[in-house]
Write a protein that holds these residues in place. Structure first.
Motif, short mmCIF file in Angstrom:
data_model
loop_
_atom_site.label_atom_id
_atom_site.label_comp_id
_atom_site.label_asym_id
_atom_site.label_seq_id
_atom_site.Cartn_x
_atom_site.Cartn_y
_atom_site.Cartn_z
N TYR A 127 31.65 43.51 22.12
CA TYR A 127 32.65 43.33 21.06
C TYR A 127 33.78 42.46 21.60
CZ TYR A 127 35.39 46.79 23.57
OH TYR A 127 36.09 47.45 24.54
N LEU A 128 34.55 41.90 20.69
CA LEU A 128 35.69 41.08 21.08
C LEU A 128 36.94 41.96 21.02
CD1 LEU A 128 36.35 38.03 21.71
CD2 LEU A 128 37.15 37.90 19.35
N PRO A 129 37.69 42.07 22.12
CA PRO A 129 38.87 42.92 22.08
C PRO A 129 39.85 42.42 21.01
CG PRO A 129 38.60 41.92 24.27
CD PRO A 129 37.56 41.33 23.38
N THR A 130 40.40 43.32 20.23
CA THR A 130 41.41 42.90 19.25
C THR A 130 42.75 42.72 19.96
OG1 THR A 130 41.60 45.23 18.70
CG2 THR A 130 40.38 43.85 17.15
N GLU A 131 42.92 43.38 21.11
CA GLU A 131 44.13 43.21 21.92
C GLU A 131 44.03 41.84 22.60
OE1 GLU A 131 47.30 43.13 23.01
OE2 GLU A 131 47.11 45.26 22.46
N VAL A 132 44.79 40.88 22.06
CA VAL A 132 44.65 39.50 22.49
C VAL A 132 44.96 39.31 23.97
CG1 VAL A 132 45.57 37.19 22.14
CG2 VAL A 132 45.10 38.65 20.19
N ALA A 145 32.35 28.02 19.28
CA ALA A 145 31.11 27.46 18.75
C ALA A 145 30.65 28.36 17.60
CB ALA A 145 30.05 27.39 19.85
N ILE A 146 31.61 28.70 16.78
CA ILE A 146 31.32 29.71 15.74
C ILE A 146 30.74 29.06 14.49
CG2 ILE A 146 32.27 31.60 14.39
CD1 ILE A 146 34.56 31.75 16.48
N LEU A 147 31.49 28.16 13.91
CA LEU A 147 31.06 27.57 12.63
C LEU A 147 31.20 26.05 12.71
CD1 LEU A 147 33.09 30.11 10.50
CD2 LEU A 147 30.59 30.08 10.65
N GLU A 156 34.18 32.08 5.17
CA GLU A 156 33.84 32.88 6.33
C GLU A 156 33.80 34.36 5.96
OE1 GLU A 156 34.70 29.35 6.90
OE2 GLU A 156 36.63 30.32 7.17
N GLN A 157 32.85 35.05 6.55
CA GLN A 157 32.73 36.48 6.30
C GLN A 157 32.88 37.22 7.61
OE1 GLN A 157 28.97 36.55 4.32
NE2 GLN A 157 29.91 36.31 2.31
N GLU A 158 33.05 38.52 7.50
CA GLU A 158 33.10 39.34 8.71
C GLU A 158 31.79 39.21 9.48
OE1 GLU A 158 35.47 40.54 10.13
OE2 GLU A 158 37.00 40.68 8.60
N PRO A 159 31.81 39.23 10.80
CA PRO A 159 32.99 39.51 11.63
C PRO A 159 33.87 38.28 11.90
CG PRO A 159 31.11 39.20 13.05
CD PRO A 159 30.61 39.03 11.64
N ILE A 163 37.54 37.55 13.84
CA ILE A 163 37.53 36.78 15.10
C ILE A 163 38.54 35.64 14.99
CG2 ILE A 163 36.14 35.25 16.57
CD1 ILE A 163 33.70 36.97 15.80
N LEU A 164 38.57 34.96 13.84
CA LEU A 164 39.50 33.84 13.67
C LEU A 164 40.95 34.34 13.72
CD1 LEU A 164 37.63 31.59 11.08
CD2 LEU A 164 37.91 31.23 13.54
N THR A 165 41.20 35.52 13.14
CA THR A 165 42.54 36.10 13.21
C THR A 165 42.94 36.32 14.68
OG1 THR A 165 42.10 37.21 11.14
CG2 THR A 165 43.96 38.05 12.42
N THR A 166 42.00 36.86 15.45
CA THR A 166 42.27 37.07 16.88
C THR A 166 42.53 35.74 17.58
OG1 THR A 166 40.83 39.01 16.85
CG2 THR A 166 41.32 38.07 19.02
#
Lengths: 246, 246
Positions: A127-132, A145-147, A156-159, A163-166
């Motif tokens: 998982y990607l930590p939400t704590e930046v 290399a997401i989109l 864009e949909q979850e997740p 991820i972009l918010t992070t």
């Protein structure tokens, strides 16, 4: 003997073309259908060139952290596969990539690219930590290399929205592959992520027009007829490099 | 987070391994089956690295002829396909390759590599002149991508026995891909062709042990576990180069 002298390619005098999403799709279709390039072959070429670009933008000697760690975030489609190949070559170039690949598909080729990374002992995050701050502390850079061109801004949909918010809060430098995720290929997204580095594949997309960071063009293989047909006016690549800084 | 620190690869202290034909086949099988590399991907990697090697061994500036012409002779199997990819990248590096590819197969992937060259306007010869002087006059170098590890010394059949007879008389420099054609991978052939340059793929083969010409190792992608398992002791590759001179 049937030897004809190949034409030398003249230096472009016209400005570099910035492709619309539609034009990028037409070129890729032509490469696959007319020129008989394979998906696997193209993704290998692009991913290798991306890794090469990362070594230019972020040489190992420039990292402040003790370990040359790199976080590569891969999306479910082609852009994500280019990220997987990039990570593999970065490992060969003695970087320490970690991959976050949250949404995998049933595509056998993408699964093979994944296995190649796993068997190279490249760690995958669950998982990607939400704590930046954890990301800022653990890695020197993030590769996005997401989109790619396939995505429409806003769909864009979850997740990936999370991820972009992070990523918008991350303080370490970011490098985007082809199109910064969350942007539309045709238009930059002022509210989106702001990568320091952009690596355009084949030719830059319209969204890159006002890009103020380091901009690389990667993937030196386009047949001259395609370059002419679409008025790409690509710059000269130095030596045998597979990329050029724009 | 599941990040493990990747091990740095120590400089080899043991001598470089020279592979037997059997070992080379086992490694390739493992790359395909265990590591899930694709044929298309490997041939692209090798062909690109071969083109890179040619630019090192024969830079454009060193050619005495007015045109940077190169004759690439391709065999029917994998070695020949590497030659096709090499020719395509040489064209991108502004050489003027001409291909002689006398025996084609029904293999779709090989046909695709052929189409990629044809659509790059690389000329194909319909026959090889038996008058050697014509070859010496028309080209700066010959690239021998005829037969690789798959061939047993002595089993060559027409048209390849005639081609090898011609190549033995050619006066311009020759570069062989992986195994000089007509040699056995396990043993040099003193009566065979004598290339000035040898480009070994993955790791050198036993036949290259006493090779006195310029010797390159091409294809920088081998997973570290394979390198360890087979005691390859590969040398360090400079920078991001896909090859190293031995």
């Amino acid at each position: 003997m049937n030897h004809t002298t190949a034409e030398q390619v003249p230096e472009p005098t016209e400005p570099l073309k910035y492709l619309s999403k539609k034009e990028a799709a037409v070129i890729e279709k032509e490469l696959l259908n007319e020129y008989r390039f394979g998906h696997q072959q193209l993704i290998e070429i692009w991913g290798h060139a991306c890794a090469h670009a990362i070594t230019k933008a972020f040489p190992l000697s420039a990292f402040s952290k003790k370990q040359p760690t790199v976080l590569v975030i891969c999306g479910p489609e082609q852009n994500g596969s280019v990220g997987l190949v990039c990570a593999r070559h970065l490992r060969i170039f003695e970087y320490e990539p970690t991959i976050f690949y949250p949404k995998r598909t049933q595509n056998t080729m993408y699964q093979d690219f994944t296995t190649q990374c796993e068997k190279m002992d490249i760690p995958f995050l669950s998982y990607l930590p939400t704590e930046v701050q954890l990301i800022n502390d653990a890695y020197n850079i993030v590769i996005d290399a997401i989109l790619g061109t396939e995505s429409d801004h806003g769909e864009e949909q979850e997740p990936f929205t999370s991820i972009l918010t992070t990523l918008k809060q991350v303080k370490i430098p970011m490098a985007s592959v082809d199109v910064p995720s969350g942007w539309d290929a045709d238009k930059a997204n002022a509210d989106g992520i702001t990568p320091e580095v952009l690596i355009s594949l084949n030719a830059p997309k319209k969204c890159a027009k006002g890009f103020s960071g380091k901009h690389f063009l990667a993937g030196r293989f386009l047949p001259y007829d395609i370059q002419k047909k679409f008025d790409l006016n690509l710059p000269e690549f130095p030596g045998t490099d597979s990329l050029v800084e724009l």
